[in-house]
Design a protein around this motif. Sequence first.
Motif, PDB file in Angstrom:
ATOM      1  N   GLY A  91      47.082 -46.228  18.765  1.00 57.88           N
ATOM      2  CA  GLY A  91      47.002 -45.411  17.560  1.00 57.88           C
ATOM      3  C   GLY A  91      46.898 -46.191  16.268  1.00 57.88           C
ATOM      4  O   GLY A  91      46.910 -45.607  15.179  1.00 57.88           O
ATOM      5  N   SER A  92      46.750 -47.506  16.359  1.00 62.93           N
ATOM      6  CA  SER A  92      46.733 -48.349  15.152  1.00 62.93           C
ATOM      7  C   SER A  92      45.448 -48.235  14.356  1.00 62.93           C
ATOM      8  O   SER A  92      45.415 -48.582  13.167  1.00 62.93           O
ATOM      9  CB  SER A  92      46.945 -49.817  15.544  1.00 62.93           C
ATOM     10  N   GLY A  93      44.361 -47.790  15.000  1.00 68.74           N
ATOM     11  CA  GLY A  93      43.049 -47.768  14.339  1.00 68.74           C
ATOM     12  C   GLY A  93      42.389 -49.129  14.301  1.00 68.74           C
ATOM     13  O   GLY A  93      41.313 -49.286  13.722  1.00 68.74           O
ATOM     14  N   ASP A  94      43.023 -50.121  14.937  1.00 67.25           N
ATOM     15  CA  ASP A  94      42.512 -51.494  14.903  1.00 67.25           C
ATOM     16  C   ASP A  94      41.479 -51.697  16.005  1.00 67.25           C
ATOM     17  O   ASP A  94      41.697 -52.413  16.978  1.00 67.25           O
ATOM     18  CB  ASP A  94      43.677 -52.479  15.063  1.00 67.25           C
ATOM     19  N   THR A  95      40.341 -51.026  15.850  1.00 66.73           N
ATOM     20  CA  THR A  95      39.230 -51.162  16.782  1.00 66.73           C
ATOM     21  C   THR A  95      37.971 -51.473  15.976  1.00 66.73           C
ATOM     22  O   THR A  95      37.933 -51.268  14.761  1.00 66.73           O
ATOM     23  CB  THR A  95      38.987 -49.877  17.588  1.00 66.73           C
ATOM     24  N   GLU A  96      36.951 -51.960  16.644  1.00 62.91           N
ATOM     25  CA  GLU A  96      35.702 -52.299  15.958  1.00 62.91           C
ATOM     26  C   GLU A  96      35.137 -51.082  15.222  1.00 62.91           C
ATOM     27  O   GLU A  96      34.721 -51.172  14.066  1.00 62.91           O
ATOM     28  CB  GLU A  96      34.686 -52.831  16.972  1.00 62.91           C
ATOM     29  N   MET A  97      35.159 -49.944  15.882  1.00 60.56           N
ATOM     30  CA  MET A  97      34.609 -48.743  15.270  1.00 60.56           C
ATOM     31  C   MET A  97      35.543 -48.195  14.198  1.00 60.56           C
ATOM     32  O   MET A  97      35.112 -47.835  13.103  1.00 60.56           O
ATOM     33  CB  MET A  97      34.363 -47.673  16.340  1.00 60.56           C
TER      34      MET A  97
END
Length: 204
Positions: A91-97
């Motif tokens: 749930g961190s949002g720490d993704t490439e997208m």
Amino acid sequence: MPRLKWFLIGAASLLALGFFTSLILVIGARGFSAREQPTVLERIAARSARSLAMPTEAKARTNPTANSPEVIAEGLAHWADHCAACHGNNGSGDTEMGKHMYPPAPDMRQAATQDLTDGELFYIIQNGIRLTGMPGWGNGTSHDEQDSWKLVRFIRHLPNLSASEEQQMKELNPKSPDELKEEQEEQQFLKGDQPNEQTKHDHH
């Protein structure tokens, strides 16, 4: 009293006009590049617009699903398959997208998300948020609504996600063609199979 009422309405209108004029000037100065980080003014405007657009009855809705391990497990599987590409398994949002959206995907473990009511989270999942990367997933069926309510239960669980649950989610994440090919080759190797076609070509 009527004069005071109209004075307050007029003052609020002027403040709103000044706020949005300032926002337009900020956007005009910085352009529309999604590579920039949103300004404080833009974040306030986005939160205000989301709050104003949220129907009062939607905020007040309660979650009909049980807060049980079974429901959270179903929400976990749905999240891993549908939501993790942007929001990350944790749930961190720490993704490439997620990092390259405008605004970036939020850390859903933090207060900005966790302080929303269950009804607000459900409404956002079902209807999305305009001018962001968040789509509306609702299709009007009761089964779909149940899935969204289970996702709300899982979102509440995100701050307490365990390492073993996160590992389980990695197994459930959608695989790219390259990842599927690599897994297949690994399984063939472990079984002792040889890559037939490539071996034939190498010998010719």
